[in-house]
Write a protein that holds these residues in place. Structure first.
Motif, PDB file in Angstrom:
ATOM      1  N   GLY A  71     -18.071   9.912   7.156  1.00 16.77           N
ATOM      2  CA  GLY A  71     -18.798   8.898   6.398  1.00 16.77           C
ATOM      3  C   GLY A  71     -18.997   9.261   4.938  1.00 16.77           C
ATOM      4  N   ASP A  72     -18.222  10.245   4.444  1.00 22.18           N
ATOM      5  CA  ASP A  72     -18.365  10.732   3.075  1.00 22.18           C
ATOM      6  C   ASP A  72     -17.255  10.144   2.206  1.00 22.18           C
ATOM      7  OD1 ASP A  72     -18.857  12.067   0.748  1.00 22.18           O
ATOM      8  OD2 ASP A  72     -18.514  14.085   1.547  1.00 22.18           O
ATOM      9  N   LEU A  73     -17.618   9.257   1.284  1.00 26.37           N
ATOM     10  CA  LEU A  73     -16.619   8.622   0.428  1.00 26.37           C
ATOM     11  C   LEU A  73     -15.995   9.587  -0.568  1.00 26.37           C
ATOM     12  CD1 LEU A  73     -18.227   5.130  -0.319  1.00 26.37           C
ATOM     13  CD2 LEU A  73     -16.220   5.633   1.061  1.00 26.37           C
ATOM     14  N   ARG A  74     -16.620  10.735  -0.785  1.00 31.90           N
ATOM     15  CA  ARG A  74     -16.039  11.726  -1.676  1.00 31.90           C
ATOM     16  C   ARG A  74     -14.769  12.339  -1.075  1.00 31.90           C
ATOM     17  NH1 ARG A  74     -19.253  13.748  -5.891  1.00 31.90           N
ATOM     18  NH2 ARG A  74     -21.329  12.782  -6.013  1.00 31.90           N
ATOM     19  N   ARG A  75     -14.580  12.153   0.220  1.00 30.52           N
ATOM     20  CA  ARG A  75     -13.401  12.691   0.900  1.00 30.52           C
ATOM     21  C   ARG A  75     -12.314  11.626   1.060  1.00 30.52           C
ATOM     22  NH1 ARG A  75     -15.674  15.598   6.207  1.00 30.52           N
ATOM     23  NH2 ARG A  75     -13.464  16.193   6.341  1.00 30.52           N
ATOM     24  N   VAL A  76     -12.475  10.505   0.375  1.00 32.32           N
ATOM     25  CA  VAL A  76     -11.505   9.404   0.445  1.00 32.32           C
ATOM     26  C   VAL A  76     -10.767   9.307  -0.888  1.00 32.32           C
ATOM     27  CG1 VAL A  76     -11.208   6.917   0.750  1.00 32.32           C
ATOM     28  CG2 VAL A  76     -12.909   8.149   2.111  1.00 32.32           C
ATOM     29  N   ASP A  77      -9.444   9.214  -0.839  1.00 33.41           N
ATOM     30  CA  ASP A  77      -8.639   9.058  -2.046  1.00 33.41           C
ATOM     31  C   ASP A  77      -8.715   7.593  -2.482  1.00 33.41           C
ATOM     32  OD1 ASP A  77      -6.833   9.065  -4.093  1.00 33.41           O
ATOM     33  OD2 ASP A  77      -5.107   9.675  -2.887  1.00 33.41           O
ATOM     34  N   PRO A  78      -9.189   7.309  -3.713  1.00 33.06           N
ATOM     35  CA  PRO A  78      -9.270   5.907  -4.155  1.00 33.06           C
ATOM     36  C   PRO A  78      -7.913   5.223  -4.215  1.00 33.06           C
ATOM     37  CG  PRO A  78      -9.659   7.406  -5.983  1.00 33.06           C
ATOM     38  CD  PRO A  78      -9.669   8.239  -4.747  1.00 33.06           C
ATOM     39  N   VAL A  79      -6.846   6.000  -4.468  1.00 26.57           N
ATOM     40  CA  VAL A  79      -5.507   5.402  -4.481  1.00 26.57           C
ATOM     41  C   VAL A  79      -5.165   4.861  -3.099  1.00 26.57           C
ATOM     42  CG1 VAL A  79      -3.058   5.853  -4.837  1.00 26.57           C
ATOM     43  CG2 VAL A  79      -4.748   6.897  -6.354  1.00 26.57           C
ATOM     44  N   THR A  80      -5.561   5.577  -2.049  1.00 25.85           N
ATOM     45  CA  THR A  80      -5.315   5.107  -0.687  1.00 25.85           C
ATOM     46  C   THR A  80      -6.042   3.798  -0.433  1.00 25.85           C
ATOM     47  OG1 THR A  80      -5.088   7.390   0.076  1.00 25.85           O
ATOM     48  CG2 THR A  80      -5.512   5.723   1.747  1.00 25.85           C
ATOM     49  N   VAL A  81      -7.241   3.673  -0.973  1.00 28.76           N
ATOM     50  CA  VAL A  81      -8.024   2.436  -0.798  1.00 28.76           C
ATOM     51  C   VAL A  81      -7.330   1.269  -1.497  1.00 28.76           C
ATOM     52  CG1 VAL A  81     -10.228   1.320  -1.248  1.00 28.76           C
ATOM     53  CG2 VAL A  81     -10.173   3.731  -0.576  1.00 28.76           C
ATOM     54  N   VAL A  82      -6.901   1.487  -2.746  1.00 29.08           N
ATOM     55  CA  VAL A  82      -6.248   0.407  -3.501  1.00 29.08           C
ATOM     56  C   VAL A  82      -4.925   0.030  -2.853  1.00 29.08           C
ATOM     57  CG1 VAL A  82      -5.295  -0.244  -5.742  1.00 29.08           C
ATOM     58  CG2 VAL A  82      -7.405   1.085  -5.631  1.00 29.08           C
ATOM     59  N   ARG A  83      -4.184   1.011  -2.366  1.00 29.98           N
ATOM     60  CA  ARG A  83      -2.911   0.713  -1.701  1.00 29.98           C
ATOM     61  C   ARG A  83      -3.135  -0.087  -0.420  1.00 29.98           C
ATOM     62  NH1 ARG A  83       0.035   6.551  -2.738  1.00 29.98           N
ATOM     63  NH2 ARG A  83       1.186   5.948  -4.612  1.00 29.98           N
ATOM     64  N   ALA A  84      -4.181   0.224   0.310  1.00 32.75           N
ATOM     65  CA  ALA A  84      -4.475  -0.523   1.528  1.00 32.75           C
ATOM     66  C   ALA A  84      -4.800  -1.978   1.205  1.00 32.75           C
ATOM     67  CB  ALA A  84      -5.635   0.130   2.275  1.00 32.75           C
ATOM     68  N   GLN A  85      -5.533  -2.200   0.142  1.00 30.47           N
ATOM     69  CA  GLN A  85      -5.848  -3.573  -0.254  1.00 30.47           C
ATOM     70  C   GLN A  85      -4.617  -4.296  -0.779  1.00 30.47           C
ATOM     71  OE1 GLN A  85      -9.370  -2.495  -2.812  1.00 30.47           O
ATOM     72  NE2 GLN A  85     -10.367  -4.070  -1.576  1.00 30.47           N
ATOM     73  N   ALA A  86      -3.739  -3.559  -1.488  1.00 37.90           N
ATOM     74  CA  ALA A  86      -2.510  -4.176  -1.992  1.00 37.90           C
ATOM     75  C   ALA A  86      -1.586  -4.579  -0.855  1.00 37.90           C
ATOM     76  CB  ALA A  86      -1.803  -3.212  -2.943  1.00 37.90           C
ATOM     77  N   ALA A  87      -1.553  -3.766   0.206  1.00 42.82           N
ATOM     78  CA  ALA A  87      -0.710  -4.100   1.360  1.00 42.82           C
ATOM     79  C   ALA A  87      -1.251  -5.328   2.092  1.00 42.82           C
ATOM     80  CB  ALA A  87      -0.639  -2.910   2.309  1.00 42.82           C
ATOM     81  N   ALA A  88      -2.579  -5.480   2.110  1.00 38.59           N
ATOM     82  CA  ALA A  88      -3.183  -6.619   2.802  1.00 38.59           C
ATOM     83  C   ALA A  88      -3.119  -7.900   1.977  1.00 38.59           C
ATOM     84  CB  ALA A  88      -4.641  -6.293   3.150  1.00 38.59           C
ATOM     85  N   ASP A  89      -3.044  -7.774   0.652  1.00 39.02           N
ATOM     86  CA  ASP A  89      -3.043  -8.953  -0.224  1.00 39.02           C
ATOM     87  C   ASP A  89      -2.089  -8.699  -1.391  1.00 39.02           C
ATOM     88  OD1 ASP A  89      -3.574 -11.306  -1.510  1.00 39.02           O
ATOM     89  OD2 ASP A  89      -5.653 -10.818  -2.039  1.00 39.02           O
ATOM     90  N   PRO A  90      -0.779  -8.728  -1.141  1.00 39.59           N
ATOM     91  CA  PRO A  90       0.195  -8.383  -2.191  1.00 39.59           C
ATOM     92  C   PRO A  90       0.180  -9.325  -3.380  1.00 39.59           C
ATOM     93  CG  PRO A  90       1.304  -9.263  -0.240  1.00 39.59           C
ATOM     94  CD  PRO A  90      -0.122  -9.046   0.142  1.00 39.59           C
ATOM     95  N   ASP A  91      -0.156 -10.589  -3.186  1.00 36.13           N
ATOM     96  CA  ASP A  91      -0.153 -11.535  -4.309  1.00 36.13           C
ATOM     97  C   ASP A  91      -1.202 -11.161  -5.356  1.00 36.13           C
ATOM     98  OD1 ASP A  91       1.875 -12.997  -3.166  1.00 36.13           O
ATOM     99  OD2 ASP A  91       0.525 -14.430  -2.181  1.00 36.13           O
ATOM    100  N   THR A  92      -2.366 -10.719  -4.904  1.00 33.30           N
ATOM    101  CA  THR A  92      -3.434 -10.353  -5.831  1.00 33.30           C
ATOM    102  C   THR A  92      -3.092  -9.085  -6.599  1.00 33.30           C
ATOM    103  OG1 THR A  92      -5.078 -11.405  -4.410  1.00 33.30           O
ATOM    104  CG2 THR A  92      -5.894  -9.807  -6.016  1.00 33.30           C
ATOM    105  N   TYR A  93      -2.345  -8.190  -5.974  1.00 33.35           N
ATOM    106  CA  TYR A  93      -2.075  -6.880  -6.557  1.00 33.35           C
ATOM    107  C   TYR A  93      -0.667  -6.760  -7.143  1.00 33.35           C
ATOM    108  CZ  TYR A  93      -6.363  -5.256  -4.337  1.00 33.35           C
ATOM    109  OH  TYR A  93      -7.673  -5.100  -3.973  1.00 33.35           O
ATOM    110  N   LYS A  94       0.045  -7.865  -7.275  1.00 38.58           N
ATOM    111  CA  LYS A  94       1.436  -7.774  -7.717  1.00 38.58           C
ATOM    112  C   LYS A  94       1.555  -7.224  -9.135  1.00 38.58           C
ATOM    113  CE  LYS A  94       1.444 -12.656  -9.155  1.00 38.58           C
ATOM    114  NZ  LYS A  94       2.089 -13.973  -8.963  1.00 38.58           N
ATOM    115  N   ASP A  95       0.530  -7.403  -9.985  1.00 43.40           N
ATOM    116  CA  ASP A  95       0.612  -6.934 -11.363  1.00 43.40           C
ATOM    117  C   ASP A  95       0.445  -5.422 -11.479  1.00 43.40           C
ATOM    118  OD1 ASP A  95       1.022  -9.481 -12.327  1.00 43.40           O
ATOM    119  OD2 ASP A  95      -1.108  -9.887 -12.635  1.00 43.40           O
ATOM    120  N   ILE A  96      -0.191  -4.794 -10.511  1.00 42.76           N
ATOM    121  CA  ILE A  96      -0.422  -3.350 -10.590  1.00 42.76           C
ATOM    122  C   ILE A  96       0.328  -2.582  -9.508  1.00 42.76           C
ATOM    123  CG2 ILE A  96      -2.708  -3.692 -11.581  1.00 42.76           C
ATOM    124  CD1 ILE A  96      -3.873  -2.960  -8.855  1.00 42.76           C
TER     125      ILE A  96
END
Length: 240
Positions: free
Chosen positions: A70-95
């Motif tokens: 449950g510690d967010l300090r042990r989570v890679d933010p890039v992994t979080v953004v990539r997970a969101q990009a995979a779920a919603d590619p249209d929103t993240y197509k620019d990055i």
């Protein structure tokens, strides 16, 4: 007509004790009469729906990302953004192309749009939340806040603007952004609302930051503006 303050009844012993005392109480003058706000157009029917979708109060559960202990300090933010990009590619197509420079696999390059995260307890649950910034095209910056509660990783804030700076003030995220008026900037303070379970823009203002400037009047472009210009006055010539 001004109201008169009621007379104070003071014991004589106190009056005698205060004689010659330069530090005694002094009258501050009459109290100004309070003026309440005026209700304009009282018969106006109030609106029942917003004119624009500001996106405030919207949350998103991030799936497929583990939060060890449950510690967010042990989570890679890039992994979080990539997970969101995979779920919603249209929103993240620019990055999405820039995410390839974020490593894993491979080293992290300077072109990675995901900046170093910050941590603070913004929700008041005793755990650190994660503040992430992602560079977007046209000088925009996406600022997001993630919380972990009830076994779920949830995005509780999403703001994109031409950001000047981001600050943490107590339990608020203050975003300073470029205004469309010279010498001003926008400042939005986002704070967590426990009823909405999201960060809300609790304060949004435009602030003077520089010297006043005189707006340049806009003139019509094209042949019309040139024909509207006055013709030069002929110089007088010598007489006969």
């Amino acid at each position: 007509m001004k109201r008169r303050l009621p007379a104070l009844v003071v014991p004589a012993a106190l009056l005698l004790a205060g004689c010659g005392d330069s530090g005694g109480l002094e009258a501050a003058g009459p109290t100004p009469t309070a003026v309440g706000p005026r209700h304009l157009w009282p018969s106006l029917t109030p609106a029942s729906a917003p004119a624009d979708d500001y996106g405030a109060g919207e949350t998103q559960v991030v799936k497929g990302v583990a939060v060890p202990g449950g510690d967010l300090r042990r989570v890679d933010p890039v992994t979080v953004v990539r997970a969101q990009a995979a779920a919603d590619p249209d929103t993240y197509k620019d990055i999405e192309k820039g995410l390839a420079d974020c490593g894993d696999p491979g080293p992290k390059e300077t072109g990675c749009p995901v900046l170093t995260p910050y941590y603070a307890d913004l929700t008041g649950n005793g755990k650190d939340d994660m503040v992430v910034a992602v560079r977007a095209p046209k000088g925009q910056l996406v600022v997001r806040v993630y919380m972990y509660a009830d076994g779920r990783l949830t995005q509780i804030m999403d703001d994109e603007d031409a950001v000047i700076s981001v600050q943490l003030a107590d339990r608020s995220v203050v975003v300073r952004a470029v205004a469309d008026l010279s010498g001003y900037e926008y400042r939005t303070s986002w704070s967590y609302d426990r009823h909405q379970r999201a960060m809300l823009p609790t304060r949004d203002e435009i602030v003077r930051t520089g010297p006043p400037t005189t707006p340049v009047p806009k003139t019509p472009s094209g042949p019309a503006s040139r024909s509207a210009a006055p013709s030069p006055t002929p110089s007088p010539t010598g007489g006969s």
